[in-house]
Design a protein around this motif. Structure first.
Motif, PDB file in Angstrom:
ATOM      1  N   LEU A   1      -3.252  -2.767   1.461  1.00 25.67           N
ATOM      2  CA  LEU A   1      -2.859  -3.633   2.583  1.00 25.67           C
ATOM      3  C   LEU A   1      -3.218  -2.971   3.914  1.00 25.67           C
ATOM      4  O   LEU A   1      -3.722  -3.621   4.836  1.00 25.67           O
ATOM      5  CB  LEU A   1      -1.354  -3.917   2.519  1.00 25.67           C
ATOM      6  N   ALA A   2      -2.964  -1.657   3.996  1.00 23.63           N
ATOM      7  CA  ALA A   2      -3.333  -0.931   5.217  1.00 23.63           C
ATOM      8  C   ALA A   2      -4.828  -1.033   5.462  1.00 23.63           C
ATOM      9  O   ALA A   2      -5.279  -1.276   6.595  1.00 23.63           O
ATOM     10  CB  ALA A   2      -2.926   0.541   5.091  1.00 23.63           C
TER      11      ALA A   2
ATOM     12  N   GLY B   1       2.724  -9.078   2.335  1.00 23.07           N
ATOM     13  CA  GLY B   1       2.030  -8.185   3.264  1.00 23.07           C
ATOM     14  C   GLY B   1       1.066  -8.910   4.187  1.00 23.07           C
ATOM     15  O   GLY B   1       0.835  -8.474   5.324  1.00 23.07           O
TER      16      GLY B   1
ATOM     17  N   LEU C   1       0.280  -0.913  -1.090  1.00 19.70           N
ATOM     18  CA  LEU C   1       0.539  -0.599   0.323  1.00 19.70           C
ATOM     19  C   LEU C   1      -0.706  -0.011   0.981  1.00 19.70           C
ATOM     20  O   LEU C   1      -1.053  -0.347   2.111  1.00 19.70           O
ATOM     21  CB  LEU C   1       1.710   0.375   0.431  1.00 19.70           C
TER      22      LEU C   1
ATOM     23  N   LEU D   1       4.218  -8.367  -3.249  1.00 16.30           N
ATOM     24  CA  LEU D   1       4.043  -7.475  -2.099  1.00 16.30           C
ATOM     25  C   LEU D   1       2.751  -7.813  -1.345  1.00 16.30           C
ATOM     26  O   LEU D   1       2.739  -7.867  -0.115  1.00 16.30           O
ATOM     27  CB  LEU D   1       4.013  -6.018  -2.573  1.00 16.30           C
ATOM     28  N   TYR D   2       1.674  -8.056  -2.101  1.00 24.64           N
ATOM     29  CA  TYR D   2       0.416  -8.462  -1.446  1.00 24.64           C
ATOM     30  C   TYR D   2       0.630  -9.749  -0.639  1.00 24.64           C
ATOM     31  O   TYR D   2       0.191  -9.848   0.514  1.00 24.64           O
ATOM     32  CB  TYR D   2      -0.671  -8.705  -2.489  1.00 24.64           C
TER      33      TYR D   2
ATOM     34  N   TYR E   1       4.125   0.653  -6.179  1.00 27.20           N
ATOM     35  CA  TYR E   1       3.668  -0.180  -5.061  1.00 27.20           C
ATOM     36  C   TYR E   1       2.742   0.565  -4.090  1.00 27.20           C
ATOM     37  O   TYR E   1       2.267  -0.016  -3.138  1.00 27.20           O
ATOM     38  CB  TYR E   1       4.879  -0.708  -4.274  1.00 27.20           C
ATOM     39  N   ARG E   2       2.527   1.868  -4.343  1.00 29.61           N
ATOM     40  CA  ARG E   2       1.775   2.662  -3.361  1.00 29.61           C
ATOM     41  C   ARG E   2       0.328   2.193  -3.203  1.00 29.61           C
ATOM     42  O   ARG E   2      -0.194   2.126  -2.092  1.00 29.61           O
ATOM     43  CB  ARG E   2       1.810   4.148  -3.748  1.00 29.61           C
TER      44      ARG E   2
ATOM     45  N   ALA F   1       3.997   3.493   5.423  1.00 31.15           N
ATOM     46  CA  ALA F   1       4.755   3.137   4.212  1.00 31.15           C
ATOM     47  C   ALA F   1       4.124   3.773   2.973  1.00 31.15           C
ATOM     48  O   ALA F   1       4.834   4.245   2.076  1.00 31.15           O
ATOM     49  CB  ALA F   1       4.806   1.620   4.065  1.00 31.15           C
ATOM     50  N   THR F   2       2.805   3.805   2.925  1.00 33.29           N
ATOM     51  CA  THR F   2       2.104   4.405   1.777  1.00 33.29           C
ATOM     52  C   THR F   2       2.450   5.888   1.656  1.00 33.29           C
ATOM     53  O   THR F   2       2.751   6.379   0.567  1.00 33.29           O
ATOM     54  CB  THR F   2       0.583   4.243   1.947  1.00 33.29           C
TER      55      THR F   2
ATOM     56  N   PHE G   1       1.643  -0.049   7.387  1.00 34.33           N
ATOM     57  CA  PHE G   1       1.376   0.051   5.945  1.00 34.33           C
ATOM     58  C   PHE G   1       0.884   1.450   5.573  1.00 34.33           C
ATOM     59  O   PHE G   1       1.181   1.944   4.485  1.00 34.33           O
ATOM     60  CB  PHE G   1       0.368  -1.018   5.516  1.00 34.33           C
TER      61      PHE G   1
END
Length: 214
Positions: free
Chosen positions: A84-85, A21, A81, A17-18, A77-78, A59-60, A56
């Motif tokens: 990433l934001a 992202g 996310l 995911l990272y 995954y929170r 999404a979080t 992101f």
């Protein structure tokens, strides 16, 4: 306790995911470096980074209602996310600071005074800092219930981010309007979360778990 293979695949999924992202940032940087962004390339790059930061963030905050209402559990995954934001906000800010304003402090201060949406954006960055610094297991253990209270700042940040975007484009078209609606819906869901959960699963006497914003 989860089997070792399950924990290993969970780790792989998070790192994937990272990696995925950061693809939009790398792609747009490559477009800019090779002269393939039409018009004001710096402004466009800055804009794209800000949009992805907001995506992101949304999404979080969507992880909890997705689990409650659709049974889709993306809790693992929170944190990724949320981080990433944060990094997209940092890249958005650095692009503004270095490429757009050339580190000209006077110009930056004048910009802040003249354009309130920049003040809102910078406030969001400041509020995200403690959230990013405490997004680890040690901080969760050390802060206890205060961790949940601190991470409710994410609600302020997502609303601020959506407003920052809408004000920056001057005319609220469909896209910024959609982000405003989504941000408001995700924040307004929290006060009604327990009531909605009880109505959906009255037989089980379900009580909503304490919110953890990451």
């Amino acid at each position: 306790m989860q089997p070792a293979s399950s924990r290993r695949w969970r780790g792989v999924g998070i790192w994937a995911l990272y990696a995925a992202g950061f693809v939009p940032a790398a792609y747009w940087f490559w477009l800019g470096a090779t002269g393939q962004i039409p018009g004001n390339a710096i402004k466009e790059f800055e804009h794209v980074l800000g949009i992805w930061a907001l995506r992101f963030l949304l999404a979080t905050l969507a992880v909890t209602p997705l689990r409650d209402l659709a049974g889709i559990n993306l809790l693992r995954y929170r944190r990724a996310l949320g981080l990433l934001a944060f990094w997209y906000v940092v890249m958005h800010f650095l692009t503004y600071l270095v490429l757009d304003q050339n580190l000209n402090l006077a110009a930056i201060l004048a910009d802040i005074a003249k354009r309130p949406f920049i003040t809102i954006g910078m406030a969001c960055l400041v509020l995200l800092l403690p959230l990013a610094l405490t997004s680890n297991a040690a901080s969760i253990r050390r802060l206890g219930k205060n961790w949940n209270r601190l991470h409710r700042l994410a609600y302020v940040v997502v609303l601020g981010g959506a407003i920052h975007y809408a004000m920056s484009v001057k005319v609220v078209t469909a896209e910024p309007f959609l982000y405003l609606v989504l941000a408001a819906a995700l924040v307004l869901y929290r006060p009604f979360r327990g009531r909605i959960a009880r109505r959906r699963r009255p037989a089980a006497g379900l009580r909503a778990r304490p919110e953890q914003s990451g």
